[in-house]
Design an enzyme around this catalytic site. Sequence first.
Site, PDB file in Angstrom:
ATOM      1  N   ASN A  42       0.643  -1.163  -0.114  1.00  9.79           N
ATOM      2  CA  ASN A  42      -0.057   0.027   0.109  1.00  9.79           C
ATOM      3  C   ASN A  42       0.932   1.333  -0.198  1.00  9.79           C
ATOM      4  O   ASN A  42       0.483   2.491  -0.391  1.00  9.79           O
ATOM      5  CB  ASN A  42      -0.917   0.153   1.098  1.00  9.79           C
ATOM      6  CG  ASN A  42      -2.028  -0.967   1.155  1.00  9.79           C
ATOM      7  OD1 ASN A  42      -2.618  -1.169  -0.073  1.00  9.79           O
ATOM      8  ND2 ASN A  42      -2.866  -1.063   2.076  1.00  9.79           N
ATOM      9  N   LEU A  75      -3.748  -9.407   5.497  1.00  2.00           N
ATOM     10  CA  LEU A  75      -3.418  -8.903   4.140  1.00  2.00           C
ATOM     11  C   LEU A  75      -1.826  -8.201   4.301  1.00  2.00           C
ATOM     12  O   LEU A  75      -1.324  -7.819   3.303  1.00  2.00           O
ATOM     13  CB  LEU A  75      -4.416  -7.981   3.546  1.00  2.00           C
ATOM     14  CG  LEU A  75      -5.673  -8.638   3.110  1.00  2.00           C
ATOM     15  CD1 LEU A  75      -6.721  -7.836   2.670  1.00  2.00           C
ATOM     16  CD2 LEU A  75      -5.503  -9.892   2.500  1.00  2.00           C
ATOM     17  N   HIS A  76      -1.399  -7.761   5.253  1.00  4.26           N
ATOM     18  CA  HIS A  76      -0.021  -7.387   5.368  1.00  4.26           C
ATOM     19  C   HIS A  76       0.158  -6.022   4.604  1.00  4.26           C
ATOM     20  O   HIS A  76       1.259  -5.935   4.126  1.00  4.26           O
ATOM     21  CB  HIS A  76       0.969  -8.416   5.098  1.00  4.26           C
ATOM     22  CG  HIS A  76       0.620  -9.745   5.504  1.00  4.26           C
ATOM     23  ND1 HIS A  76       0.280 -10.684   4.900  1.00  4.26           N
ATOM     24  CD2 HIS A  76       0.852 -10.194   6.967  1.00  4.26           C
ATOM     25  CE1 HIS A  76       0.095 -11.859   5.809  1.00  4.26           C
ATOM     26  NE2 HIS A  76       0.474 -11.213   7.055  1.00  4.26           N
ATOM     27  N   CYS A  77      -0.901  -5.349   4.766  1.00  7.89           N
ATOM     28  CA  CYS A  77      -0.814  -3.908   3.859  1.00  7.89           C
ATOM     29  C   CYS A  77      -0.529  -4.231   2.295  1.00  7.89           C
ATOM     30  O   CYS A  77      -0.293  -3.227   1.731  1.00  7.89           O
ATOM     31  CB  CYS A  77       0.097  -2.986   4.519  1.00  7.89           C
ATOM     32  SG  CYS A  77      -0.395  -2.603   6.345  1.00  7.89           S
ATOM     33  N   ALA A  78      -0.934  -5.099   1.981  1.00  3.86           N
ATOM     34  CA  ALA A  78      -0.570  -5.584   0.539  1.00  3.86           C
ATOM     35  C   ALA A  78      -1.668  -6.352  -0.310  1.00  3.86           C
ATOM     36  O   ALA A  78      -1.531  -7.512  -0.672  1.00  3.86           O
ATOM     37  CB  ALA A  78       0.805  -6.406   0.410  1.00  3.86           C
TER      38      ALA A  78
END
Lengths: 80, 394
Positions: free
Chosen positions: B113, B351-354
Amino acid sequence: MTPATSRFVAYGFASVHDALAAESALASAGVAVIVIPSPRVLGELCGIALRVDPASARAAESALEVAGLPPRASAEIDDL
Amino acid sequence: MTDAPGAGAANSARSCIYLDHSATSWPKPPEVVDAVVNAMTACGANPGRGAYSMALAAARLVFESRRACADLLGVPDARDLAFVSGCTEACNLMLKGLLVPGDRVVVSSMEHNAVSRPLHVLSLGGVRVDIVQADATGTVHAGDVERAVRAHATRAVICQHASNVTGAIQPIGDIADIAHENGALMLVDGAQAAGHMNVDLAALDVDAYAVSGHKGLLGPQGVGLLYLRPGLDVAELLQGGTGGGSSEEESQPQGRPERYEAGTPNTPGIAGLGAGARLWLAHGEEWRAQEQRIFRGLKEGMSAIPGVTVFGPASDEPCVPTLSLVSDRMDCDRIAFLLDRRYGIAVRSGLHCAPWAHRTIGTLETGAVRFGVGYGSTSDDVAAAIAALTELLA
């Protein structure tokens, strides 16, 4: 009684980083150097400047040229 | 020796088995902690804002840290490295400082992100964003990038160096060649790379490269770096005091690094980052080999658990020490919660900022559980994590 005076050469640079890199280059070249607040005569090019004995000025300028750090301004100043 | 660097004294104070190094490194090396404390105590003045002794000491801390980072990252002129608040700011700066309405960019589908969100804002303003799909391991293929770049005039190619989800290492050198052959800039999010892998920016020949200070480089949180190729004109996002330059001028100094460092810098963070860089300069080859060996054990062990799917390159493929997995027996959030509560194992689900990356590997709906090893990780940590997950999913 007239106070004793001496003179020094002040070198100004574009940035603090450049001034500290120049200090390092001069030290490596064996030129004695002191970091000082930038004298007004240098036009406030930087918050700090380098002070060198006039007798070492030629060696200093040569070392700075080799290091790719030519000063943006310089002045010989009375140290009262 | 079976343990990763830092597994000695630093681990004696550990309160958990920490396997979330992809988020941030922990514990920090004592040299980093000492550097931060020293910056806040002996050198607590404002760097570059005065010529008295403590201010000069602070300025020298910043200067020496920048030099250490430049040495580590293969940057010939340290002035081309700007200290920023983190990799996210670095990504925002390189994207928003370069792209203007009408530009077209080609970007990988694995981006974090920190890249995708600034690009979203830019797209609303008229920047065209075309995404190149990575494969199911999260690897971007240079041929796919080349086809996309050649399809239309391209201002920049944007790609991460390594994935924060699968650990895949992208072929940045090849992609940079493609970008340059087609008149485009090469911009890289290197958040997961530096430290965990040897990064030589001169050899990679990229135009901009964003670095996290607190992940692989072992510095404290709140500090990062942006490398900009000499001569690349990137508009600064902030204006303000820089200490040097002509203070009476209305405009921001255009010289580097001051142009990108308005305001009082994070001297403690920068000092800590410099200490981390010096550690990597001294021990990098040995430490990376140890990380990779421990990580291979993790990957092989997790892959052997029934019902578990591990995402990422094959075990014999190069990658940074990060993997994500899902189980057909338990949701990811539940796995992460129970690993923490029952076993004291720190990992991150979701989602691990991804989200782009999870969409790419097919886990956008489920999320995944991510494991990352690094400084302080041990073979025992990995064995405990494998045993715990095996028991949980039995």
